[in-house]
Design a protein around this motif. Structure first.
Motif, PDB file in Angstrom:
ATOM      1  N   MET A   1     -15.047  52.720 -32.363  1.00 52.52           N
ATOM      2  CA  MET A   1     -14.446  53.930 -31.830  1.00 52.52           C
ATOM      3  C   MET A   1     -13.197  53.588 -31.026  1.00 52.52           C
ATOM      4  O   MET A   1     -12.273  54.386 -30.969  1.00 52.52           O
ATOM      5  N   ASP A   2     -13.197  52.384 -30.426  1.00 55.69           N
ATOM      6  CA  ASP A   2     -12.005  51.950 -29.680  1.00 55.69           C
ATOM      7  C   ASP A   2     -10.784  51.918 -30.595  1.00 55.69           C
ATOM      8  O   ASP A   2      -9.719  52.437 -30.243  1.00 55.69           O
ATOM      9  N   ASP A   3     -10.950  51.305 -31.759  1.00 57.54           N
ATOM     10  CA  ASP A   3      -9.830  51.180 -32.702  1.00 57.54           C
ATOM     11  C   ASP A   3      -9.361  52.539 -33.204  1.00 57.54           C
ATOM     12  O   ASP A   3      -8.158  52.782 -33.332  1.00 57.54           O
ATOM     13  N   ILE A   4     -10.293  53.419 -33.466  1.00 57.51           N
ATOM     14  CA  ILE A   4      -9.951  54.761 -33.965  1.00 57.51           C
ATOM     15  C   ILE A   4      -9.159  55.527 -32.917  1.00 57.51           C
ATOM     16  O   ILE A   4      -8.122  56.124 -33.209  1.00 57.51           O
ATOM     17  N   ALA A   5      -9.649  55.502 -31.684  1.00 57.87           N
ATOM     18  CA  ALA A   5      -8.955  56.200 -30.597  1.00 57.87           C
ATOM     19  C   ALA A   5      -7.553  55.625 -30.401  1.00 57.87           C
ATOM     20  O   ALA A   5      -6.589  56.372 -30.229  1.00 57.87           O
ATOM     21  N   ARG A   6      -7.448  54.307 -30.464  1.00 59.11           N
ATOM     22  CA  ARG A   6      -6.150  53.665 -30.285  1.00 59.11           C
ATOM     23  C   ARG A   6      -5.182  54.083 -31.400  1.00 59.11           C
ATOM     24  O   ARG A   6      -4.033  54.428 -31.144  1.00 59.11           O
ATOM     25  N   GLU A   7      -5.658  54.077 -32.659  1.00 59.19           N
ATOM     26  CA  GLU A   7      -4.813  54.467 -33.791  1.00 59.19           C
ATOM     27  C   GLU A   7      -4.361  55.921 -33.678  1.00 59.19           C
ATOM     28  O   GLU A   7      -3.260  56.274 -34.065  1.00 59.19           O
ATOM     29  N   LEU A   8      -5.220  56.772 -33.159  1.00 64.79           N
ATOM     30  CA  LEU A   8      -4.897  58.189 -33.001  1.00 64.79           C
ATOM     31  C   LEU A   8      -4.066  58.467 -31.755  1.00 64.79           C
ATOM     32  O   LEU A   8      -3.531  59.566 -31.597  1.00 64.79           O
ATOM     33  N   GLY A   9      -4.008  57.484 -30.865  1.00 66.42           N
ATOM     34  CA  GLY A   9      -3.250  57.679 -29.628  1.00 66.42           C
ATOM     35  C   GLY A   9      -3.957  58.600 -28.652  1.00 66.42           C
ATOM     36  O   GLY A   9      -3.308  59.325 -27.890  1.00 66.42           O
TER      37      GLY A   9
END
Length: 77
Positions: A1-9
């Protein structure tokens, strides 16, 4: 979820406002893809001017587009 949130900003907190967990997020993405394809197929089915060959061509094109746009890493996830 960390990576997803980061990619979405966005923050993970914002992400969790919309999805309960990673499994829920994946399920919603898959359901959205299925509903989108189902809608496209329904539109084709209702198009009276298309013959069987035209329909087969459209379905093949949709499948090819979907595979082309799919990240190969999804197979490993």
């Amino acid at each position: 979820m960390d990576d997803i949130a980061r990619e979405l900003g966005i923050s993970k907190k914002t992400l969790y406002l919309h999805f309960t967990d990673k499994k829920d997020l994946v399920m919603q993405v898959v359901l959205n893809a299925v509903e989108s394809l189902d809608c496209k197929m329904a539109n084709i089915k209702n198009e009276k001017s298309l013959n069987a060959i035209d329909i087969l061509f459209f379905v093949s094109k949709e499948i090819a587009e979907g595979r082309k746009n799919m990240n190969p890493n999804i197979n490993f996830d």
